[in-house]
Design a protein around this motif. Structure first.
Motif, PDB file in Angstrom:
ATOM      1  N   MET A  71      76.476   6.407  37.145  1.00  0.00           N
ATOM      2  CA  MET A  71      75.990   5.510  38.183  1.00  0.00           C
ATOM      3  C   MET A  71      74.469   5.377  38.152  1.00  0.00           C
ATOM      4  O   MET A  71      73.917   4.306  38.240  1.00  0.00           O
ATOM      5  N   LYS A  72      73.769   6.494  38.048  1.00  0.00           N
ATOM      6  CA  LYS A  72      72.314   6.471  38.088  1.00  0.00           C
ATOM      7  C   LYS A  72      71.780   5.697  36.880  1.00  0.00           C
ATOM      8  O   LYS A  72      72.096   5.993  35.734  1.00  0.00           O
ATOM      9  N   GLY A  73      70.951   4.687  37.152  1.00  0.00           N
ATOM     10  CA  GLY A  73      70.411   3.851  36.090  1.00  0.00           C
ATOM     11  C   GLY A  73      71.223   2.608  35.805  1.00  0.00           C
ATOM     12  O   GLY A  73      70.824   1.787  34.977  1.00  0.00           O
ATOM     13  N   CYS A  74      72.362   2.451  36.486  1.00  0.00           N
ATOM     14  CA  CYS A  74      73.189   1.252  36.311  1.00  0.00           C
ATOM     15  C   CYS A  74      72.727   0.146  37.259  1.00  0.00           C
ATOM     16  O   CYS A  74      72.163   0.409  38.322  1.00  0.00           O
ATOM     17  N   ARG A  75      72.998  -1.082  36.874  1.00  0.00           N
ATOM     18  CA  ARG A  75      72.716  -2.216  37.754  1.00  0.00           C
ATOM     19  C   ARG A  75      73.919  -2.478  38.648  1.00  0.00           C
ATOM     20  O   ARG A  75      75.066  -2.315  38.234  1.00  0.00           O
ATOM     21  N   VAL A  76      73.625  -2.900  39.877  1.00  0.00           N
ATOM     22  CA  VAL A  76      74.674  -3.209  40.840  1.00  0.00           C
ATOM     23  C   VAL A  76      74.318  -4.492  41.573  1.00  0.00           C
ATOM     24  O   VAL A  76      73.153  -4.891  41.629  1.00  0.00           O
ATOM     25  N   LEU A  77      75.317  -5.130  42.114  1.00  0.00           N
ATOM     26  CA  LEU A  77      75.117  -6.298  42.978  1.00  0.00           C
ATOM     27  C   LEU A  77      75.329  -5.845  44.412  1.00  0.00           C
ATOM     28  O   LEU A  77      76.370  -5.250  44.736  1.00  0.00           O
ATOM     29  N   GLU A  84      72.863 -11.905  48.130  1.00  0.00           N
ATOM     30  CA  GLU A  84      73.387 -10.918  47.200  1.00  0.00           C
ATOM     31  C   GLU A  84      72.379 -10.791  46.070  1.00  0.00           C
ATOM     32  O   GLU A  84      72.042 -11.791  45.421  1.00  0.00           O
ATOM     33  N   VAL A  85      71.863  -9.583  45.854  1.00  0.00           N
ATOM     34  CA  VAL A  85      70.810  -9.396  44.864  1.00  0.00           C
ATOM     35  C   VAL A  85      71.186  -8.251  43.927  1.00  0.00           C
ATOM     36  O   VAL A  85      72.037  -7.408  44.238  1.00  0.00           O
ATOM     37  N   TYR A  86      70.533  -8.244  42.763  1.00  0.00           N
ATOM     38  CA  TYR A  86      70.758  -7.185  41.794  1.00  0.00           C
ATOM     39  C   TYR A  86      69.818  -6.020  42.077  1.00  0.00           C
ATOM     40  O   TYR A  86      68.668  -6.207  42.479  1.00  0.00           O
ATOM     41  N   GLY A  87      70.317  -4.836  41.867  1.00  0.00           N
ATOM     42  CA  GLY A  87      69.507  -3.641  42.036  1.00  0.00           C
ATOM     43  C   GLY A  87      69.838  -2.623  40.977  1.00  0.00           C
ATOM     44  O   GLY A  87      70.784  -2.788  40.197  1.00  0.00           O
ATOM     45  N   VAL A  88      69.056  -1.549  40.940  1.00  0.00           N
ATOM     46  CA  VAL A  88      69.268  -0.457  39.991  1.00  0.00           C
ATOM     47  C   VAL A  88      69.447   0.832  40.789  1.00  0.00           C
ATOM     48  O   VAL A  88      68.624   1.153  41.658  1.00  0.00           O
ATOM     49  N   VAL A  89      70.510   1.564  40.520  1.00  0.00           N
ATOM     50  CA  VAL A  89      70.771   2.826  41.209  1.00  0.00           C
ATOM     51  C   VAL A  89      69.736   3.852  40.752  1.00  0.00           C
ATOM     52  O   VAL A  89      69.583   4.104  39.554  1.00  0.00           O
ATOM     53  N   ILE A  90      69.016   4.448  41.706  1.00  0.00           N
ATOM     54  CA  ILE A  90      67.953   5.382  41.347  1.00  0.00           C
ATOM     55  C   ILE A  90      68.249   6.811  41.764  1.00  0.00           C
ATOM     56  O   ILE A  90      67.599   7.740  41.283  1.00  0.00           O
ATOM     57  N   SER A  91      69.223   7.020  42.646  1.00  0.00           N
ATOM     58  CA  SER A  91      69.586   8.381  43.008  1.00  0.00           C
ATOM     59  C   SER A  91      70.960   8.378  43.653  1.00  0.00           C
ATOM     60  O   SER A  91      71.458   7.331  44.087  1.00  0.00           O
ATOM     61  N   GLN A  92      71.576   9.570  43.706  1.00  0.00           N
ATOM     62  CA  GLN A  92      72.895   9.739  44.294  1.00  0.00           C
ATOM     63  C   GLN A  92      72.856  10.924  45.249  1.00  0.00           C
ATOM     64  O   GLN A  92      72.216  11.941  44.968  1.00  0.00           O
ATOM     65  N   PHE A 114      79.636  -3.297  40.444  1.00  0.00           N
ATOM     66  CA  PHE A 114      78.899  -2.598  39.408  1.00  0.00           C
ATOM     67  C   PHE A 114      78.796  -3.512  38.191  1.00  0.00           C
ATOM     68  O   PHE A 114      79.794  -4.038  37.710  1.00  0.00           O
ATOM     69  N   ILE A 115      77.576  -3.690  37.699  1.00  0.00           N
ATOM     70  CA  ILE A 115      77.370  -4.574  36.541  1.00  0.00           C
ATOM     71  C   ILE A 115      77.575  -3.813  35.236  1.00  0.00           C
ATOM     72  O   ILE A 115      78.130  -4.354  34.276  1.00  0.00           O
ATOM     73  N   ASP A 116      77.147  -2.560  35.210  1.00  0.00           N
ATOM     74  CA  ASP A 116      77.141  -1.798  33.958  1.00  0.00           C
ATOM     75  C   ASP A 116      78.148  -0.660  34.007  1.00  0.00           C
ATOM     76  O   ASP A 116      78.369  -0.040  35.053  1.00  0.00           O
ATOM     77  N   LYS A 153      67.819  -9.151  34.035  1.00  0.00           N
ATOM     78  CA  LYS A 153      67.398  -9.363  35.424  1.00  0.00           C
ATOM     79  C   LYS A 153      68.365 -10.261  36.187  1.00  0.00           C
ATOM     80  O   LYS A 153      68.369 -10.261  37.411  1.00  0.00           O
ATOM     81  N   ASN A 154      69.160 -11.035  35.453  1.00  0.00           N
ATOM     82  CA  ASN A 154      70.071 -11.975  36.130  1.00  0.00           C
ATOM     83  C   ASN A 154      71.534 -11.576  35.990  1.00  0.00           C
ATOM     84  O   ASN A 154      72.426 -12.403  36.190  1.00  0.00           O
ATOM     85  N   GLY A 155      71.780 -10.314  35.636  1.00  0.00           N
ATOM     86  CA  GLY A 155      73.162  -9.834  35.583  1.00  0.00           C
ATOM     87  C   GLY A 155      73.848  -9.996  34.251  1.00  0.00           C
ATOM     88  O   GLY A 155      75.050  -9.720  34.140  1.00  0.00           O
ATOM     89  N   SER A 156      73.153 -10.434  33.211  1.00  0.00           N
ATOM     90  CA  SER A 156      73.773 -10.554  31.888  1.00  0.00           C
ATOM     91  C   SER A 156      74.229  -9.175  31.413  1.00  0.00           C
ATOM     92  O   SER A 156      73.608  -8.162  31.731  1.00  0.00           O
ATOM     93  N   PRO A 157      75.320  -9.124  30.637  1.00  0.00           N
ATOM     94  CA  PRO A 157      75.819  -7.821  30.188  1.00  0.00           C
ATOM     95  C   PRO A 157      74.844  -7.138  29.246  1.00  0.00           C
ATOM     96  O   PRO A 157      74.213  -7.773  28.408  1.00  0.00           O
ATOM     97  N   ALA A 158      74.733  -5.822  29.401  1.00  0.00           N
ATOM     98  CA  ALA A 158      73.868  -5.025  28.524  1.00  0.00           C
ATOM     99  C   ALA A 158      74.681  -4.602  27.308  1.00  0.00           C
ATOM    100  O   ALA A 158      74.973  -3.416  27.106  1.00  0.00           O
ATOM    101  N   ARG A 159      75.021  -5.590  26.511  1.00  0.00           N
ATOM    102  CA  ARG A 159      75.832  -5.352  25.324  1.00  0.00           C
ATOM    103  C   ARG A 159      75.209  -6.016  24.125  1.00  0.00           C
ATOM    104  O   ARG A 159      74.706  -7.140  24.217  1.00  0.00           O
TER     105      ARG A 159
END
Length: 778
Positions: A71-77, A84-92, A114-116, A153-159
């Protein structure tokens, strides 16, 4: 599981990083020192649904991965207000924690998606970005999104895209099926011992229809070659040594290699001393251990030749990251290096945020260069962040320059950096002789003195090359009415318009607004318009008239707009297709022109009389860097400086004793004046379309800063002052400068200032940002 998420909410008001319902948690820097609060919205997979408001979502309803380790370091909506905005999980955390004032958080929102399925940022990059947000007092959401490649930055897959390839099947009696397929037989034979990509077949002239025909017969099948690639560490790594290191270079490599873990090394080597060869040998040791190397260069134009030399040296995957690349290319390079599939990354300042799976070493070439400083949006210095990152990764960082910044030299003086000197030019080439030309005693032809023109002619007669540098593009910086004195200026900026003869336009070099070339003065109607001053276009024109039989090339931002043009020009220069080279400071560093024996620098006086206390340091660096382009082989070189102050103390000291002596004198002067790097500065930069509103806001900020500074006796606050260009892009700009004796005290002061941000009024259209450790104060 409760997750803290950094989101990019685009709020520009000074210290106004969050809307009222956004939670703020105090964080600390990696060293433990308290810095500014950082923003993090708290979400949960199993929180109350903000839409229905009834009960908890079940585990089956929660979207995305359930493994906390990814989870940490993944992008989420996530939901923020009505958006509805994109963010990055920085802690749990197991509990939602408390808000800034210590009260329990009363709102925990549900992650939409979850995007990633795997992190885009590892833990060291997350720590680096949180440290940067704290130190530079910038919204963490924008810091995280500044570090992401554009497509992410716009939710494109990190692939990484699949590499379409082909391989043989185990079909029996293939000869019968190939009897009438001549091109098919050729493709079949090519696949005997290896798999090949569709691009490989295309290069061989075998069309896709041939391959599809073989696929239809069941003879070959499609594969993703990326999945078949073996790690580069498992391959036979070959190294091609072009040069043998001299004693100084060998000693530098040994000294750096002998120290383990985090250390900062400054290679202070004269121009042409072979710093790059030291880098290459250090990287060789790193990649043979299976680790990765990151090399940062200041400008895009240095990337092609650097990459070429690295490719000649190492048979390993190498990737580049710079703003000239397409968004897809940048993402692919980011992912390849992040997952460890590339051994070496060569990039400009934004590449410092690229994760390393096997961290080995970071190298900053031309560490003094101002291009490493980001001057808009999230303001940071890549050199400084690279040092913090090296500490987090526990790896060495090497800074290299012939003209080290005063900041780096001061860190050497106080024992933070280890200095390694290279005093001898590679191949025993002699340093260029620097000679000032007294313009008071010269006949001047469109900016060029007779002495310079005579010297150019003499060098051309000996079949040498000449480099003329003026750091001003265009034909002329001003057009003036001869009768009334009217100066044509930009409607949006306090700036004169520059005449570009090639494109027949007037151009503002600050907002890039274009204007047609006038035929008469708008004030008096006179047609007597006069151009004044010189640009690179005019120098090129003058040299063509003076040397009509010579091939001349001009290299500046206007002439190398198309992709690949710069590389073509550099190759033609090295092939001596052009014997006269005209350009801006794009040519001042990093380039190797063995046949250049004369360098002429036009108009150095503007830096000698500048209001910026750093201008003389930058001028000294420019002179030494440009002089390094002359006499790099066995031929002797010289540098001619056109100036009206040939007896200026700076020039005399620089010519007589060299850059190191100048730097020590300049450090002594800065200490007496209490200026960086011996002290530190922060600038509050405000801008607004309304001068009155901006003045009101900056006065409020100034009085608030004065009040906060009462608890910090060594903080000095200067009243609001206009920027060097007060109006730019139809917005007015005012600055407030704060000074402190130490960075620790400055950070405590800024943290206290941030906590009182709500005392400021919200004035429509006004923006203000904190600029920590600025390289431009005014």
């Amino acid at each position: 599981m409760y997750l803290q998420v950094a989101v990019n909410i685009h709020i520009y008001q000074l210290l106004e990083y969050a809307t009222p319902d956004e939670n703020i948690t105090e964080r600390k820097s990696p060293s433990g020192a308290a810095y500014d609060n950082t923003l993090g919205l708290v979400f949960s997979e199993d929180a109350t649904d903000p839409e229905s408001g009834s009960g908890l979502a079940s585990e089956q309803e929660a979207p995305g991965p359930k493994n906390p380790s990814i989870m940490k370091g993944c992008r989420v909506l996530v939901p923020v207000g009505t958006r509805e905005v994109y963010g990055v999980v920085i802690s749990q955390n197991q509990t939602p924690g408390a808000s800034e004032d210590g009260s329990p958080r009363n709102r925990v929102r549900k992650i939409i998606k979850f995007i990633d399925s795997a992190p885009v940022f590892n833990s060291s990059i997350i720590s680096l970005l949180l440290w940067a947000a704290s130190y530079y007092h910038y919204p963490p959401g924008e810091v995280f999104f500044s570090a992401l490649p554009p497509l992410l930055k716009n939710g494109s897959p990190a692939r990484l895209p699949a590499i379409e390839g082909w391989e043989r099947t185990d079909i029996r009696e293939p000869e019968q099926l190939l009897s009438r397929l001549k091109r098919g037989r050729e493709a079949w034979n090519c696949l005997k011992d290896q798999s090949l990509s569709a691009q490989d077949f295309k290069n061989m002239g075998i069309s896709g229809s041939v391959l599809k025909s073989l696929e239809k017969k069941g003879m070959i099948r499609r594969i993703n070659l990326r999945e078949r690639e073996s790690p580069w560490q498992q391959r036979n790594i070959t190294v091609n040594h072009e040069f043998i290191m001299n004693e100084e270079q060998s000693r530098a490599v040994s000294e750096i290699s002998s120290r383990s873990g985090f250390n900062v090394f400054l290679i202070n080597g004269v121009t042409g001393s072979g710093k790059t060869e030291v880098y290459l040998n250090l990287i060789e040791e790193i990649i043979l251990k299976g680790q990765q190397a990151m090399v940062l260069v200041p400008e895009i134009n240095l990337t092609p030749q650097t990459v070429s030399r690295f490719y000649r040296r190492f048979a390993v995957p190498i990737v580049c990251i710079n703003s000239a690349m397409s968004a897809r290319e940048r993402l692919d390079a980011f992912l390849l290096f992040s997952e460890g599939s590339a051994a070496i990354l060569i990039g400009t300042r934004s590449a410092v945020f690229t994760p390393m799976k096997f961290p080995g070493i970071i190298i900053i070439d031309e560490e003094h260069d101002s291009s490493f400083r980001q001057e808009d949006g999230f303001r940071y210095h890549a050199r400084d962040l690279a040092a913090v990152r090296a500490r987090l990764e526990n790896i060495p960082i090497v800074l290299g320059s012939a003209t080290p910044s005063l900041e780096s030299l001061y860190n050497v003086k106080i024992g933070k950096f280890h200095e390694i000197k290279l005093l001898r030019r590679a191949g025993n080439a002699q340093p260029a002789k620097i000679i000032p030309i007294d313009m008071r005693r010269e006949i001047i032809t469109r900016g060029l003195s007779d002495s310079l023109l005579i010297s150019i002619k003499a060098e051309l007669e000996q079949d040498n090359q000449v480099l003329i540098m003026l750091n001003r593009r265009g034909y002329a910086p001003k057009i003036i009415c001869h009768d009334c004195g009217y100066v044509f200026s930009c409607q949006n900026c306090d700036s004169n318009l520059c005449y570009h003869q090639d494109r027949r336009i007037l151009l503002c070099h600050h907002c890039e607004t274009r204007y047609p070339v006038p035929s008469q003065c708008p004030m008096c109607g006179s047609s007597g318009l006069t151009i004044t001053g010189n640009g690179t276009e005019q120098l090129e024109s003058c040299l063509r008239e003076s040397f009509p039989d010579e091939s001349i090339v001009r290299i500046d931002r206007d002439s190398v707009t198309r992709k690949g043009v710069l590389e073509q020009y550099l190759q033609e220069i090295n092939e001596k297709k052009h014997r006269i080279i005209v350009g801006t400071q794009m040519l001042a560093k990093g380039h190797d022109f063995p046949e250049v024996t004369l360098v002429g620098i036009i108009d150095i006086d503007s830096s000698l009389i500048s209001d910026d206390f750093r201008s003389q340091e930058k001028l000294a660096q420019l002179i030494i860097q440009v002089s390094g382009r002359a006499g790099r082989s066995l031929k002797k070189g010289k540098v001619l400086l056109q100036t009206y102050w040939p007896r200026h103390p700076l020039l005399e000291l620089l010519i007589r004793d060299g850059y190191d002596a100048f730097a020590q004198e300049e450090l002594s002067k800065r200490e007496k004046l209490r200026l960086p790097p011996l002290t530190c500065q922060t600038v509050i930069r405000g801008n607004s379309p309304s001068h009155r509103s901006l003045s009101d806001l900056m006065d409020e900020i100034y009085f608030l800063m004065q009040d906060v500074a009462g608890g910090f006796p060594h903080i000095r606050i200067h009243p609001p002052m206009a920027a060097v260009m007060e109006r730019k892009g139809n917005r007015y700009h005012l600055n407030i400068v704060a000074e402190a004796d130490t960075r620790g005290e400055m950070q405590k002061f800024l943290t206290a200032l941030v906590k009182r941000r709500n005392e400021l009024r919200h004035l429509c259209g006004c923006r203000a940002v904190i600029d920590v450790d600025p390289t431009v104060t005014l």
